[in-house]
Design an enzyme around this catalytic site. Structure first.
Site, PDB file in Angstrom:
ATOM      1  N   TYR A 107      61.479 -89.878   5.297  1.00 56.61           N
ATOM      2  CA  TYR A 107      60.520 -89.125   4.489  1.00 56.61           C
ATOM      3  C   TYR A 107      59.086 -89.477   4.870  1.00 56.61           C
ATOM      4  CZ  TYR A 107      58.797 -86.514   0.472  1.00 56.61           C
ATOM      5  OH  TYR A 107      58.164 -85.590  -0.326  1.00 56.61           O
ATOM      6  N   HIS A 156      50.948 -91.160  -2.135  1.00 56.97           N
ATOM      7  CA  HIS A 156      52.183 -91.289  -2.902  1.00 56.97           C
ATOM      8  C   HIS A 156      53.036 -92.396  -2.298  1.00 56.97           C
ATOM      9  CE1 HIS A 156      52.396 -87.152  -5.111  1.00 56.97           C
ATOM     10  NE2 HIS A 156      51.249 -87.755  -5.261  1.00 56.97           N
ATOM     11  N   LYS A 207      58.589 -81.472   6.521  1.00 53.54           N
ATOM     12  CA  LYS A 207      58.473 -81.872   7.925  1.00 53.54           C
ATOM     13  C   LYS A 207      57.760 -80.862   8.821  1.00 53.54           C
ATOM     14  CE  LYS A 207      60.206 -85.784   7.326  1.00 53.54           C
ATOM     15  NZ  LYS A 207      59.151 -86.755   7.037  1.00 53.54           N
ATOM     16  N   PRO A 253      61.744 -76.311   4.266  1.00 50.94           N
ATOM     17  CA  PRO A 253      60.659 -77.117   3.696  1.00 50.94           C
ATOM     18  C   PRO A 253      61.120 -78.350   2.929  1.00 50.94           C
ATOM     19  CG  PRO A 253      60.961 -75.077   2.464  1.00 50.94           C
ATOM     20  CD  PRO A 253      61.820 -74.966   3.675  1.00 50.94           C
ATOM     21  N   TYR A 283      62.330 -83.829  -6.501  1.00 53.20           N
ATOM     22  CA  TYR A 283      63.335 -82.919  -5.951  1.00 53.20           C
ATOM     23  C   TYR A 283      64.516 -82.927  -6.907  1.00 53.20           C
ATOM     24  CZ  TYR A 283      60.764 -83.215  -1.519  1.00 53.20           C
ATOM     25  OH  TYR A 283      59.793 -83.162  -0.543  1.00 53.20           O
TER      26      TYR A 283
END
Length: 392
Positions: free
Chosen positions: A387, A74, A299, A295, A203
């Protein structure tokens, strides 16, 4: 019965298995003790987004073949709010870094297979595991198996047995410090064999609460919605879950949600937790034994991998040239990265969820933060760098 090994590892989750495989390839003998059965360990449904550092460690352990053939690269991640979808281009903002979607169950499977192939021992259903004398030069582990008592002498003990494990409980409580934040909500997660709604993770911040559109493969999706801590899984039918999920997504994305029967459904509370230090003489805490992150931001597994990196390098240097510098510096090096990931996970959680006490002001602050984030290259770069994973 008694046996001697260089490193005794408690726990056969990804941290313990990865550490064991790396050490084996360096010629350092290990034994892994696991309280549960092999089937139970493989049955746990967990994270599925790997940083490049974690992917690199799987390659170094000789376990990256299936990951690279079946994992999904991704190059971006998406934020949904105010009815719109906003893409953060991870690859462009970080100069080429990406993440890999590959389930923790698959990581565990690959590491288990590699360990079995080389004949490295893992003792499953080892009961009453207990570390001893790790404050001296001759630590050892005791456990029971099939009604018999066993002793494992070792040079070092790696505690990779999770938040509820014996490793942290055995650390001297006058030295151990813990830091914790409990969040006032949980995540209701659903796994289903349906294609994902979007080709990258989404998200979502909505007036009804947080939602996450994730995946394990192109045919298996993992979705989450923020829920009350007092909710019961049984109170949520599959139909109710799908309806609530679509209400929290932009209309265009909601129309892309393919529904289907759940394979697994569960509620997970959210917490931030760190134990300090991560080393007590010849006992080391690694992964969830030493820290937990919410979550949001994916991580948990990646922090376990970074702990393994630092501990493996320290032990390899000790057995290669007798240097104790890495061992002495393990806790500080690992915690420096842990706290940065804790900060990111806390920030991301705070920005994306509805908090019961924040009220209208808190909601406006979230909206301003999100608007700034997608409109500022500097802010987006900060999110992207965290990220994909900060460097080891």
């Amino acid at each position: 019965m008694s046996k001697r090994v260089k490193v005794g590892i408690i726990g056969s989750g990804p941290a313990g298995l990865l550490l064991g495989q790396l050490l084996h390839r360096a010629g350092i003998e290990t034994v892994i003790l696991e309280r549960r059965s092999q089937d139970y360990v493989l049955g746990r449904i967990r994270a599925g987004v790997l940083e490049q550092g974690a992917v690199g460690l799987m390659d170094k352990a000789g376990c990256g073949t299936r990951l690279h053939s079946e994992g999904l690269v991704h190059a971006g991640v998406n934020l949904a709010f105010d009815g719109e979808l906003h893409r953060i281009d991870l690859e462009e903002l970080t100069g080429g870094d990406t993440v890999m979607v590959y389930g923790q169950t698959e990581v565990t499977h690959d590491l288990m297979d590699a360990r079995a192939e080389v004949g490295a021992p893992t003792i499953y259903e080892a009961d009453k595991v207990q570390p001893h004398d790790f404050d001296g030069q001759s630590p050892y582990l005791t456990y029971e198996k099939d009604g018999r008592s066993h002793r494992l002498d070792c040079d070092f003990i790696a505690g990779c047995d999770g938040y509820h494990g014996i490793s942290r409980q055995s650390a001297p409580q006058n030295i151990l410090k813990t830091y914790e934040r409990i969040y006032p909500f949980g995540w209701l997660g659903l796994l289903a064999d349906v294609p994902p709604a979007n080709h990258e993770l989404v998200y979502a911040n909505s007036a009804r609460g947080f939602a996450l559109c994730s995946m394990r493969s192109l045919e298996r999706s993992r979705y989450y919605i923020q829920c009350d801590l007092n909710d019961a899984v049984e109170a949520w039918s599959d139909e109710a879950f799908w309806d609530e999920l679509r209400h929290r997504l932009p209309d265009r994305l909601a129309q892309c949600v393919t529904t289907g029967p759940s394979i697994e459904k569960s509620i997970a509370p959210l917490r931030s937790f760190v134990a300090e230090p991560l080393r007590f003489g010849r006992l080391f805490l690694c992964g969830d034994a030493g820290h937990i992150v919410p979550p949001t931001g994916a991580k948990g597994l990646n922090l376990a991998a970074s702990d393994v990196h630092y501990l493996y390098e320290a032990l390899a240097a000790y057995y290669r040239d007798g240097s104790e510098a890495g061992i002495d510096g393990y806790s500080a090096a690992a915690l420096a990265r842990v706290w940065k990931a804790e900060r990111f996970s806390w920030w991301f959680t705070t920005m994306m969820h509805r908090f019961p006490d924040d009220g209208p002001f808190g909601q406006k602050i979230q909206e301003a933060e999100l608007d700034y984030l997608v409109g500022s290259r500097a802010a987006a770069t900060s999110l992207a760098e965290n990220y994909v994973g900060l460097p080891y």
